[in-house]
Write a protein that holds these residues in place. Structure first.
Motif, PDB file in Angstrom:
ATOM      1  N   ARG A 182       0.483  -0.788   0.192  1.00  0.00           N
ATOM      2  CA  ARG A 182      -0.181   0.035  -0.203  1.00  0.00           C
ATOM      3  C   ARG A 182       1.121   1.184  -0.040  1.00  0.00           C
ATOM      4  NH1 ARG A 182      -3.110  -1.656   3.729  1.00  0.00           N
ATOM      5  NH2 ARG A 182      -4.991  -2.537   2.678  1.00  0.00           N
ATOM      6  N   ALA A 183       1.604   0.932   0.550  1.00  0.00           N
ATOM      7  CA  ALA A 183       2.869   1.938   0.751  1.00  0.00           C
ATOM      8  C   ALA A 183       3.525   2.605  -0.632  1.00  0.00           C
ATOM      9  CB  ALA A 183       3.522   2.042   1.664  1.00  0.00           C
ATOM     10  N   ARG A 184       3.895   1.411  -1.208  1.00  0.00           N
ATOM     11  CA  ARG A 184       4.533   1.790  -2.160  1.00  0.00           C
ATOM     12  C   ARG A 184       3.916   2.410  -2.796  1.00  0.00           C
ATOM     13  NH1 ARG A 184       9.420  -3.496  -3.054  1.00  0.00           N
ATOM     14  NH2 ARG A 184       9.169  -3.969  -1.326  1.00  0.00           N
ATOM     15  N   LEU A 185       2.503   1.907  -3.238  1.00  0.00           N
ATOM     16  CA  LEU A 185       1.467   2.221  -4.583  1.00  0.00           C
ATOM     17  C   LEU A 185       1.154   3.878  -3.882  1.00  0.00           C
ATOM     18  CD1 LEU A 185      -1.354  -0.624  -4.231  1.00  0.00           C
ATOM     19  CD2 LEU A 185       0.251  -0.010  -6.050  1.00  0.00           C
ATOM     20  N   GLY A 186       1.699   4.012  -3.150  1.00  0.00           N
ATOM     21  CA  GLY A 186       1.242   5.814  -2.944  1.00  0.00           C
ATOM     22  C   GLY A 186       2.274   6.385  -3.481  1.00  0.00           C
ATOM     23  N   ASP A 187       3.446   5.788  -3.699  1.00  0.00           N
ATOM     24  CA  ASP A 187       5.134   6.403  -3.702  1.00  0.00           C
ATOM     25  C   ASP A 187       4.834   6.232  -5.736  1.00  0.00           C
ATOM     26  OD1 ASP A 187       5.581   6.254  -1.479  1.00  0.00           O
ATOM     27  OD2 ASP A 187       7.488   4.834  -1.172  1.00  0.00           O
ATOM     28  N   VAL A 188       4.573   4.876  -5.581  1.00  0.00           N
ATOM     29  CA  VAL A 188       4.655   5.117  -7.049  1.00  0.00           C
ATOM     30  C   VAL A 188       3.169   5.862  -7.577  1.00  0.00           C
ATOM     31  CG1 VAL A 188       3.335   3.619  -9.086  1.00  0.00           C
ATOM     32  CG2 VAL A 188       4.862   2.036  -7.094  1.00  0.00           C
ATOM     33  N   GLY A 189       1.997   6.422  -6.948  1.00  0.00           N
ATOM     34  CA  GLY A 189       1.567   7.288  -6.798  1.00  0.00           C
ATOM     35  C   GLY A 189       1.815   8.486  -7.811  1.00  0.00           C
ATOM     36  N   GLY A 190       2.777   8.886  -6.051  1.00  0.00           N
ATOM     37  CA  GLY A 190       3.364   9.853  -6.025  1.00  0.00           C
ATOM     38  C   GLY A 190       4.413  10.641  -7.056  1.00  0.00           C
ATOM     39  N   SER A 191       5.151   8.927  -7.844  1.00  0.00           N
ATOM     40  CA  SER A 191       5.833   8.610  -9.444  1.00  0.00           C
ATOM     41  C   SER A 191       5.252   9.444 -10.247  1.00  0.00           C
ATOM     42  CB  SER A 191       6.884   8.001  -9.001  1.00  0.00           C
ATOM     43  OG  SER A 191       5.995   6.973  -9.766  1.00  0.00           O
TER      44      SER A 191
END
Lengths: 323, 323
Positions: free
Chosen positions: B283-292
């Motif tokens: 979930r956290a990485r999805l956020g990061d990926v979303g941020g990118s």
């Protein structure tokens, strides 16, 4: 058994307006079977045109009567209408009084209306999962407007409401609904308020309460354009005021088009949907990975103190990514 | 600002019994800061020895008084005891009556007892997340027994209870708790029943109700060995019956050792923990990926009908896996 049909064929037939093709497609997405991905791919190019209207309110405010009246008004304009009932008390779902049921049946035989009750059984979040897919089917089938009717309590129903371009919150006089609405966070999601059963005592008081509550809020789109939710009065059982509701929906549609709010909402909705599907698939793959003994093996090493759970999670993520 | 300490150092000092090192480690795992992974890695080799006892029951049954009495009885046996209070009404959490608070303070100055109230603030599932880590700290710090006190309603508290090797369900006469317990699924998780305030009217009736309910169930470990939860009576405020509870805990510990139930529970617990951490990190990485910009870009393509959400999810998972 019905013969297996090619999803692409089904979509073509749904676009022609064949009710059985529409029903079959919704069943396929609802059951999340192996064909789901093919169906989703076949639907994608044909989606994004329908105007999505959410209709929510506590039991007893007259949601199904209002839905039925709205369907009638939209049909008079020659619009093709879809209805997704995710309300256990809805006559669409088979849970209401005979009178309502009869009222609905007039639309059930109209081939410009698709009615589907979404099953509330199944796993948690099931509706939040299957309703957007069913919406895509009705959208691809050429519905100009899709009405999503929900009781509007509970998180999964709020998720469902978030699918709408325009959300109508229905209230009735003398039910303390104003306060309930504020509590449930429904005030924030309403684009149009409708006080139904407006021939009853207390209707004007409910309108005043709502006006006051709206005055406390401030809803602006990113570019600063504001939308103040209108408050309309209806007696849906007699069709009174329903044309005004349709006009308010159109007016809100124009506003979300102009303000960019429509695009913003749809992008946000697509992001949420992709994230939800991603997490669900990761969860499913974790299960598969677990089945292939990776997870139990990692758990053993954690229990033995050879590995901490964070590093175990790293290993599992690596396994999922390559899975 | 406290100086940054090496997690390995802190663990060594915690093992020596330094309360400040223990407190600092729990804060580190509770705050889930950047040091969390180092702390988890440093703790891992020193975990798995503590006997974990869950204590749960509705408000008013005397959980904190019972916890305090149990701590006293275990201290008499020379055992090092940790207490994790995840109960907002617990005196450890600062929410109870002065009398209880004073009773607790006798243990607060005992250097063989570590007391920690887990913050209920923060994100949903926060307790389910941080409590197992805090448990690892107390385990590594050499606690022979860790008592986890919780109100035992709501999912996150049931998750917390699932951390225990032995779960004590506390009831009190005349509160209709028998029925409540059955409703909340607490009957299934109880290894030991304690009817506290047993000097009150209705204690025997509560015992009879429990006996009847237990007779309806059938709890067997995979190898067929059965454990029937004993039903004990206490007056915790006067220390009556508390030694029997300690004996029952020991007896249950022997049973879970012999039957393999202990290993089974700990493996299951580790699996759940790894899965939860994995999903959280995805979930956290999805956020990061979303941020990118990957997620908004995918969402745009879904809204445009160029991509269906399932394929979008595939692309996102690929991005997460390589992230």
């Amino acid at each position: 058994m019905a013969p297996q049909l090619d999803p692409g064929d089904l979509v073509v037939r749904a676009q022609r307006g064949e009710p059985r093709a529409v029903a079959r497609l919704i069943s396929l997405v609802e059951n999340a079977g192996p064909q789901l991905r093919d169906v989703a791919a076949a639907l994608a190019p044909h989606t994004g045109r329908a105007q999505v209207v959410g209709l929510t309110g506590s039991p007893g405010v007259g949601k199904s009567t209002s839905t039925s009246a709205l369907v009638g008004a939209l049909r008079k304009q020659g619009k093709r209408v879809g209805v997704l009932a995710v309300d256990p008390s809805s006559p669409f779902s088979g849970g209401a009084l005979l009178g309502d049921r009869v009222r609905m049946q007039e639309h059930a035989t109209d081939d410009g209306v698709f009615i589907r009750s979404m099953a509330t059984r199944g796993h948690l979040g099931g509706l939040a999962w299957s309703t957007p897919q069913a919406l895509r089917v009705l959208d691809a089938a050429g519905c100009d407007v899709v009405l999503i009717e929900t009781v509007g309590v509970g998180q999964s129903e709020i998720d469902v409401v978030s699918l709408a371009d325009t959300t109508i919150v229905l209230l009735a006089p003398g039910m303390g609904d104003g306060v309930q609405a504020a509590k449930a966070g429904i005030l924030e999601i309403a684009d149009v308020f409708v006080v139904n059963k407006a021939d009853r005592d207390g209707a004007d008081q409910t309108v005043r309460d709502l006006k006051y509550m709206i005055s406390l809020g401030d809803r602006r789109s990113p570019d600063g354009a504001a939308w103040t939710p209108p408050i309309l009065k209806t007696v849906a059982a007699r069709g009174e005021g329903v044309e005004d509701v349709v006009a308010a929906i159109d007016s809100h549609r124009d506003w979300i088009d102009r303000s960019g709010e429509r695009d913003r909402r749809r992008l946000q909705r697509a992001e949420s949907e992709i994230q939800a599907i991603t997490l669900e698939q990761v969860r499913a793959r974790l299960g598969d990975v677990g089945g292939s003994a990776a997870l139990p093996e990692l758990a053993k090493r954690v229990v033995a103190g050879e590995l901490d759970p964070y590093r175990a999670a790293d290993e599992l993520i690596a396994a999922v990514g390559s899975g």
